[in-house]
Write an enzyme that holds these catalytic residues in place. Structure first.
Site, short mmCIF file in Angstrom:
data_model
loop_
_atom_site.label_atom_id
_atom_site.label_comp_id
_atom_site.label_asym_id
_atom_site.label_seq_id
_atom_site.Cartn_x
_atom_site.Cartn_y
_atom_site.Cartn_z
N HIS A 7 19.75 20.26 3.32
CA HIS A 7 19.17 18.92 3.41
C HIS A 7 17.65 19.06 3.39
CE1 HIS A 7 18.05 15.11 5.30
NE2 HIS A 7 19.28 14.68 5.11
N LEU A 10 19.90 22.27 16.38
CA LEU A 10 18.43 22.20 16.33
C LEU A 10 18.01 20.85 15.78
CD1 LEU A 10 15.67 23.75 16.56
CD2 LEU A 10 15.97 24.29 14.14
#
Length: 344
Positions: A229, A125
């Protein structure tokens, strides 16, 4: 209009551009043209029914239908770990105790695991930063659920998603630096690239086979176990609102969390339904954004439209019908975004 469609061979240059913007750590989108071309070819062969389940994988792109610009990519692996082992760490506990000394220590421990073998995986993604607006991220991520709902028999009962872990702008991963590098003797970016280009034999050859006490890792590495992240935090939130949960499995490279959910409990899959479509001018009103998908396996399309999610007859414009490759009288799949997910 932004539309989700199956990947095509001509998309390889656009995917190379996307790969150059990831900043590293997205293993399945390496900036390697041969690997991306092979990935596209595998997706095409999956749609054509030419591959065994162990090799099947679908790839979709987000395209601006007016300009042809490819703004994002997402994918589904049908069944992971049936050819090459699919590794992660399970974060568990080992207890060391002595009644005689009155000592009791419950120690967080990493156990090498293949527990998700055979699961379907949401992967790859990535949305171009310039297109992170107007609900494009929701459309890109959740379009896969519309495909899985329409073609449920092609997927397994459990769905997993590996979230990118904490890596800085220079490619430095605290988890890798403290653990992986000691066994693999290479930088994170090198290991990530090898894995992303299909050269995975080194993992089985060099992986630590014994449990690892997390207290032996640096504090910095311990702090990022199961963390994402910063750019991946929105993607994690999207999946968690759909029912995905972190069950103490992490990535072996960067320590990012693996989320999982039973496929039939995913909100968008469970609540999506088929309605008849008609051409016209949609009613005005403060309607929520909804995912609308056709039921065409080979020419699958998904768009976002503002409409009443409870309608039995969906009114779409000629432009929307064209983007969906649909005609009046066809049946389309409809589900609203989560109430708090805004597109403006």
């Amino acid at each position: 209009m932004m539309v989700i469609r199956p990947v095509e061979r001509s998309d390889v240059s656009a995917l190379m551009q996307l790969a150059s913007k990831t900043g590293g750590g997205l293993t399945s989108l390496p900036a390697n043209e041969a690997t991306l071309s092979a990935r596209i070819e595998r997706a095409i062969k999956t749609w054509q029914g030419e591959l065994p389940k162990s090799e099947q994988g679908y790839v979709f792109v987000l395209e601006d239908s007016e300009t042809g610009t490819v703004a994002g990519i997402c994918a589904i692996e049908v069944a992971v770990g049936l050819n090459d082992p699919w590794y992660n760490y399970r974060v568990g506990t080992l207890v060391h105790a002595s009644k005689e000394l009155n000592v009791y220590n419950a120690l967080p421990t990493l156990f090498l695991s293949n527990d998700h073998t055979g699961s379907s995986e949401l992967c790859t993604l990535f949305l171009d930063p310039d297109w992170r607006k107007e609900g494009n991220g929701y459309l890109l991520s959740k379009s896969r659920f519309m495909f899985m709902a329409a073609f449920r028999d092609k997927f397994n009962d459990k769905v997993v998603a590996e979230m990118r872990g904490v890596i800085d702008e220079h490619g430095y991963s605290p988890f890798w630096q403290s653990l992986g590098k000691r066994f693999f003797s290479m930088d994170f970016s090198r290991a990530d690239f090898l894995c992303g280009t299909g050269q995975k034999a080194f993992i089985a050859e060099l992986m630590p086979k014994h449990p690892i006490y997390t207290h032996f890792l640096s504090q910095e590495a311990q702090d990022v176990i199961g963390q994402v992240h910063p750019q991946t935090a929105p993607a994690r939130a999207v999946l968690e609102k759909e029912g995905f949960r972190y069950r103490n499995y992490i990535d072996i490279f960067d320590g990012g969390p693996t989320l999982e959910c039973d496929i039939d409990r995913v909100r968008a899959i469970r609540k999506s339904r088929l309605v008849e479509v008609a051409e016209g001018q949609p009613a005005q009103g403060d309607f929520p954004a909804c995912l609308v998908a056709n039921e065409n396996y080979h020419h699958f399309r998904v768009v976002l439209a503002r409409t009443d999610p409870a309608t039995e007859r969906l009114i779409l414009t000629a432009e929307q019908l064209d983007a969906l490759k649909c005609h009046a009288g066809d049946r389309v799949r409809l589900v609203r975004l989560c109430a708090e997910e805004k597109t403006a």
